[in-house]
Scaffold this active site. Sequence first.
Site, PDB file in Angstrom:
ATOM      1  CG  ASN A 291      -9.228   0.612  17.045  1.00 32.35           C
ATOM      2  OD1 ASN A 291     -10.051   1.413  16.636  1.00 32.35           O
ATOM      3  ND2 ASN A 291      -7.980   0.581  16.611  1.00 32.35           N
ATOM      4  CB  CYS A 378      -8.373  -1.861   8.501  1.00 29.21           C
ATOM      5  SG  CYS A 378      -9.544  -0.989   7.428  1.00 29.21           S
ATOM      6  N   GLY A 381     -12.843  -0.512   7.604  1.00 31.11           N
ATOM      7  CA  GLY A 381     -12.990  -1.324   6.402  1.00 31.11           C
ATOM      8  C   GLY A 381     -13.107  -0.560   5.111  1.00 31.11           C
TER       9      GLY A 381
END
Length: 616
Positions: A291, A378, A381
Amino acid sequence: VPFTVLQGEGVEYLGHANDAVIAISNYRLHIKFKDSVINVPLRMMESVECRDMFQLHIVCKDSKVIRCHFSTFKQCQEWLKRLNRAIARPAKPEDLFAFAYHAWCLGVCVDEEDQHAHLCRPGDHVRYRFEMELVRMGFDLQNVWRVSDINNNYKLCSSYPQKLLVPVWITDKELENVASFRSWKRIPVVVYRHVRNGAVIARCSQPEISWWGWRNADDEYLVTSIAKACALNPGVKVPGGVPHNGSSDGSEACETDFDSSLTACSSVENAGTPQKLLILDARSYTAAVANRAKGGGCECEEYYPNCEVVFMGMANIHSIRNSFQYLRAVCSQVPDPSNWLSALESTKWLQHLSVMLKAAVLVSNAVDREGRPVLVHCSDGWDRTPQIVALAKILLDPYYRTMEGFQVLVESDWLDFGHKFGDRCGHQEKVEDQNEQCPVFLQWLDAVHQLLKQFPCLFEFNEAFLVKLVQHTYSCLYGTFLGNSPCERELHNIYKRTCSVWSLLRAGNKNFHNLLYMPGSEQVLHPVCHVRALHVWTSVYLPASSPHPLGQEDMDIYLPSGSQSQEFSGRCLDRLPKTRSMDDLLSACDSSSPLTRTSSDPNLNNHCQEVRAGLE
């Protein structure tokens, strides 16, 4: 053919399939066979396609698959076009049936708006949930915590609630700086406090580290301040100085095979010493690092002192969607596949549930057994984060296992914090991206169902409550799950223009009460997380084996709270609306006879009858 319609519902198409009458209204598809009836809300239907020239194959979002045969190819194509038009994404929110249904409810008695609001709105426990939860969980709002109004009118973050709980010494200016560093400006905020030891659960989205390895001093300060605040507001200790630990039959078998230093952490002995904060990243380490290429990333322990980062390896929405589609295909096979168990294993659905339960258990153990604060996130979210946080709160707090508490939990952790129900459920207007759809909330309800199976005496609600919640997550009969965020729901005034699903699933409805429930238990749940201990939710995924709905003669009229007098009860029973069904639907419509607008869903009928009885 007996057929009744809901209030506000109008039949648009009528016709015949092989050995069946088929009708489309502005709310649902109705198919009447010789020995059974199928009613499917249009928004529950995910896709319709023609197979084998004469068969319509209807795939539903809750895993059901309906097959309808026609005598000619032309007839099949006509109904295919009609159904595809009916299930197309709405052009505007008002096209959803929830608005028409509410308009009828409002028209029952305009002069009794307060009574209508009482019957069609959630209770005070939902409307004032934030203030009541602060009091219930014992937050020290004078010296340790404060409620920030920085998100008034959603000016900081449109997917967060307007009131945010943070340590008292964190300024709004610092929160603004943190928002610039977190994905979608979803900053770390506290959502739960353990009353006995003061440990809290906080949630947020991923930090925007990117490949450049950016840092944010205010973000690091806020995260470490959460742990310090817990030490200053330690909670109520039980005699002996050891935090109370719940126990259960499944505690010995609970899976805790994580590579974590949790067990090495000592109990809370000194309130002045902050415990090591656990940052639980729902993703795998590989996904979190990947990410960074898109501007995201994960916390570095070197920059967040007294913190530990643990990765759970939960799958993203694309993997969960694929898994659900495989599960639906396996469950809808005709005849029953001989390789059922291996086919079920290949869907990986139970494996995904197992990982979710493990993550919730890890959070629960850290808070209850270790007295450690936890920060969960995560990527954005709003998917895996509410799954973990809400499940952990159910494990920790018996209040969320009551019907009232469960409503507060769904409103607080799912709706207030911006789970994208509109996109994930596929009823958001003017959006055609199928990749945004995913049964995230359904998967979480499945996990709650697993807990109900393992602890059948510790939940006030029964399985029917969860099944009905699955149905109305997609039905769009109620406005509770419309929209993607609280800001969007306020913009369209959805709260006032639609009915709440909690008006149906309220505590007074005995059909959803668990007869085995033992109130008063303070037990913390320690479920078994092994895949072999989990079950396929047959009531949802294999509806042929699910219990039949109660007939109207078995339904009890449930009274609104505070209206327990015999006079009110008698008035409700004596003044129920008279209804009738058409003997021949086709001839009735041909002669332009008015259709009686009543409910064919016993629970909905119960709700509508209560509205009438309470207002007449």
